[in-house]
Design a protein around this motif. Structure first.
Motif, short mmCIF file in Angstrom:
data_model
loop_
_atom_site.label_atom_id
_atom_site.label_comp_id
_atom_site.label_asym_id
_atom_site.label_seq_id
_atom_site.Cartn_x
_atom_site.Cartn_y
_atom_site.Cartn_z
N TRP A 53 -6.24 2.14 -31.21
CA TRP A 53 -5.74 2.62 -32.50
C TRP A 53 -4.27 3.01 -32.41
CZ3 TRP A 53 -10.24 5.47 -30.65
CH2 TRP A 53 -11.45 4.95 -31.11
N ARG A 54 -3.55 2.80 -33.51
CA ARG A 54 -2.15 3.22 -33.59
C ARG A 54 -2.03 4.74 -33.56
NH1 ARG A 54 1.44 -0.82 -35.01
NH2 ARG A 54 0.47 -2.77 -35.69
N SER A 55 -3.11 5.44 -33.87
CA SER A 55 -3.08 6.90 -33.88
C SER A 55 -3.07 7.51 -32.48
CB SER A 55 -4.27 7.45 -34.66
OG SER A 55 -5.49 6.96 -34.09
N TYR A 56 -3.30 6.70 -31.45
CA TYR A 56 -3.27 7.19 -30.07
C TYR A 56 -1.91 7.85 -29.80
CZ TYR A 56 -3.48 7.25 -25.01
OH TYR A 56 -3.46 7.65 -23.71
N PRO A 57 -1.89 9.01 -29.11
CA PRO A 57 -2.93 9.64 -28.29
C PRO A 57 -3.78 10.69 -29.04
CG PRO A 57 -0.85 10.74 -27.87
CD PRO A 57 -0.56 9.65 -28.87
N VAL A 58 -3.75 10.66 -30.37
CA VAL A 58 -4.57 11.60 -31.13
C VAL A 58 -5.45 10.81 -32.10
CG1 VAL A 58 -4.57 13.73 -32.48
CG2 VAL A 58 -2.65 13.25 -30.97
N ILE A 85 -2.19 10.34 -19.19
CA ILE A 85 -1.38 11.56 -19.31
C ILE A 85 0.08 11.12 -19.37
CG2 ILE A 85 -0.76 13.79 -18.34
CD1 ILE A 85 -3.28 13.68 -16.63
N ASP A 86 0.77 11.54 -20.40
CA ASP A 86 2.21 11.33 -20.45
C ASP A 86 2.85 12.53 -19.77
OD1 ASP A 86 4.83 10.85 -20.97
OD2 ASP A 86 4.59 10.47 -23.11
N ASP A 87 3.22 12.34 -18.52
CA ASP A 87 3.70 13.47 -17.71
C ASP A 87 5.10 13.93 -18.09
OD1 ASP A 87 1.47 13.90 -16.03
OD2 ASP A 87 2.00 12.15 -14.83
N ALA A 98 -0.19 23.05 -19.02
CA ALA A 98 -0.70 23.39 -20.36
C ALA A 98 -0.38 22.28 -21.35
CB ALA A 98 -0.10 24.71 -20.82
N GLU A 99 0.82 21.70 -21.25
CA GLU A 99 1.20 20.61 -22.14
C GLU A 99 0.41 19.34 -21.81
OE1 GLU A 99 5.84 21.58 -23.19
OE2 GLU A 99 5.35 20.88 -21.16
N ARG A 100 0.18 19.10 -20.55
CA ARG A 100 -0.60 17.93 -20.15
C ARG A 100 -2.04 18.06 -20.63
NH1 ARG A 100 -0.68 17.75 -14.34
NH2 ARG A 100 -0.67 15.49 -14.20
N LEU A 101 -2.58 19.27 -20.56
CA LEU A 101 -3.93 19.51 -21.08
C LEU A 101 -3.97 19.24 -22.58
CD1 LEU A 101 -6.85 20.56 -20.73
CD2 LEU A 101 -5.95 22.87 -21.10
N ALA A 102 -2.97 19.73 -23.30
CA ALA A 102 -2.92 19.51 -24.74
C ALA A 102 -2.83 18.02 -25.07
CB ALA A 102 -1.72 20.26 -25.33
N PHE A 103 -2.14 17.25 -24.22
CA PHE A 103 -2.05 15.81 -24.42
C PHE A 103 -3.40 15.13 -24.22
CE2 PHE A 103 -1.00 11.44 -23.31
CZ PHE A 103 0.03 11.13 -24.20
N LEU A 104 -4.19 15.65 -23.28
CA LEU A 104 -5.48 15.04 -22.95
C LEU A 104 -6.61 15.43 -23.89
CD1 LEU A 104 -5.87 15.06 -19.05
CD2 LEU A 104 -6.13 13.11 -20.57
N ILE A 123 -6.48 8.23 -9.88
CA ILE A 123 -6.75 9.29 -8.91
C ILE A 123 -5.46 10.02 -8.56
CG2 ILE A 123 -6.48 7.78 -6.89
CD1 ILE A 123 -8.82 9.39 -5.61
N GLY A 124 -5.55 11.35 -8.54
CA GLY A 124 -4.43 12.18 -8.16
C GLY A 124 -3.47 12.54 -9.27
N GLN A 125 -3.54 11.85 -10.43
CA GLN A 125 -2.56 12.12 -11.47
C GLN A 125 -2.74 13.50 -12.08
OE1 GLN A 125 -2.55 9.64 -15.00
NE2 GLN A 125 -0.47 10.27 -15.54
N ALA A 126 -3.96 13.90 -12.34
CA ALA A 126 -4.19 15.20 -12.98
C ALA A 126 -3.78 16.35 -12.06
CB ALA A 126 -5.66 15.32 -13.39
#
Length: 334
Positions: A53-58, A85-87, A98-104, A123-126
């Motif tokens: 969907w174009r609405s990604y990441p939400v 995750i957009d780091d 906190a921002e990464r969590l909000a993105f996910l 693997i390992g990114q989070a």
């Protein structure tokens, strides 16, 4: 006669296999996903949220629920969704946990609305802190986070990342193993593409006959450092350093209790010397008699250099994979 697989093993197909068609946009990505089921290729599918969907990441609840209902109407469901995750944020700044969590979190909610069992990250990114923050949300939404390891990301090469999953000690965080780790030889069509792209014949010969030898890896690196890799095949060449592994299934034994899913990665369908079926058979033998359950997903990586029909490729690969897994299980029981 094909040996019946354990009832907890589910063969599935990845919608990623249809990436070329998704890019052409002659059908929408949700319609392509529904078609995988409607055409009888697989009743269980993986999807990539970023492709849907174009609405990604939400993604909206309505979008996710509509796809879930449409899949159910043709007898299908989603197993795992590919998340990301957009780091980094602009201006160039690494996002906080906190921002990464909000993105996910919107991706978790979309996976839940889709009826998926989990979502997947490299693997390992989070990292340990974000994984700990995700746990209550995973429990609340009844989801598993799968950390995917592939290619050269073996337990011995990335020990700390595997140890992180083990230390969390929670069934909501599992490993997903891509059997690109276990390649006994390179795909024939890949070697043909490198050869036609100007890679020296002597290296092509070594890659063809001695893929797993340390000296072959040294030769690959020597050509890269010399600047001798032609531009048109440079990206494909790098697959040998990242996406193509040289390990044996036995290396997975110590981490199998942490595994909840597998990608049965394939590149083409040339199995004349069992270069495709051998790692699948070896995996089946390692898993026989173990309390391992989850999905075994056909994922086609060769669309990078092949223009074959995704439906035909995936259907044929699933048939091959079912047989190879069954043979592997049977061999372990003898």
């Amino acid at each position: 006669m094909t040996t019946a697989l354990p009832s907890d093993w589910t063969l599935s197909a990845s919608a990623f296999n249809w990436s070329s068609e998704i890019v052409r946009a002659e059908r929408t990505a949700p319609d392509i996903a529904i078609g995988i089921v409607a055409e009888g290729i697989a009743s269980v599918i993986e999807v990539e949220l970023g492709q849907l969907w174009r609405s990604y990441p939400v993604p909206t609840d309505a979008e996710a629920e509509a796809l879930r209902e449409s899949l159910a109407a043709v007898g299908g469901r989603v197993s795992i969704v590919g998340a990301s995750i957009d780091d980094w944020d602009l201006p160039a700044r690494r996002r906080s946990d906190a921002e990464r969590l909000a993105f996910l979190l919107p991706q978790l909610r979309a996976a839940h609305r889709l009826g998926a069992s989990g979502l997947r990250l490299p693997i390992g990114q989070a990292g340990p802190a974000l994984l700990a923050d995700l746990l209550p949300h995973l429990h609340e939404l009844d989801l598993v986070l799968f950390e995917e390891a592939q290619g050269r990301q073996t337990p011995s090469a990335h020990t700390a990342d595997y140890d992180t999953v083990a230390a969390i000690d929670d069934s909501r965080v599992r490993l997903l193993i891509d059997i690109s780790m276990l390649m006994p030889a390179l795909p024939t069509t890949y070697l043909e593409r490198l050869s036609s792209g100007g890679i020296p014949p002597e290296l092509i010969s070594r890659l063809t006959h001695d893929w797993r030898e340390a000296e072959t890896h040294d030769a690959v690196m020597d050509l890269l450092r010399s600047g001798g890799v032609p531009g048109p095949v440079h990206t494909l060449y790098m697959d040998m350093l990242v996406r193509f592994g040289r390990s044996d299934a036995a290396e997975l034994r110590g981490i199998l209790p942490l595994v909840g899913a597998f990608h049965l990665k394939f590149w083409d369908l040339d199995d004349a010397d069992r270069r495709i079926s051998t790692p699948i058979r070896a995996l089946g033998a390692e898993l026989a008699g173990r309390d391992v359950r989850g999905t075994f997903t056909s994922e086609w990586g060769g669309l990078e250099w092949l223009d074959d029909d995704a439906a035909e490729m995936t259907r044929a690969h699933l048939t091959l994979a079912r047989t190879a897994l069954g043979i592997g299980v049977s061999s372990a029981r003898v």
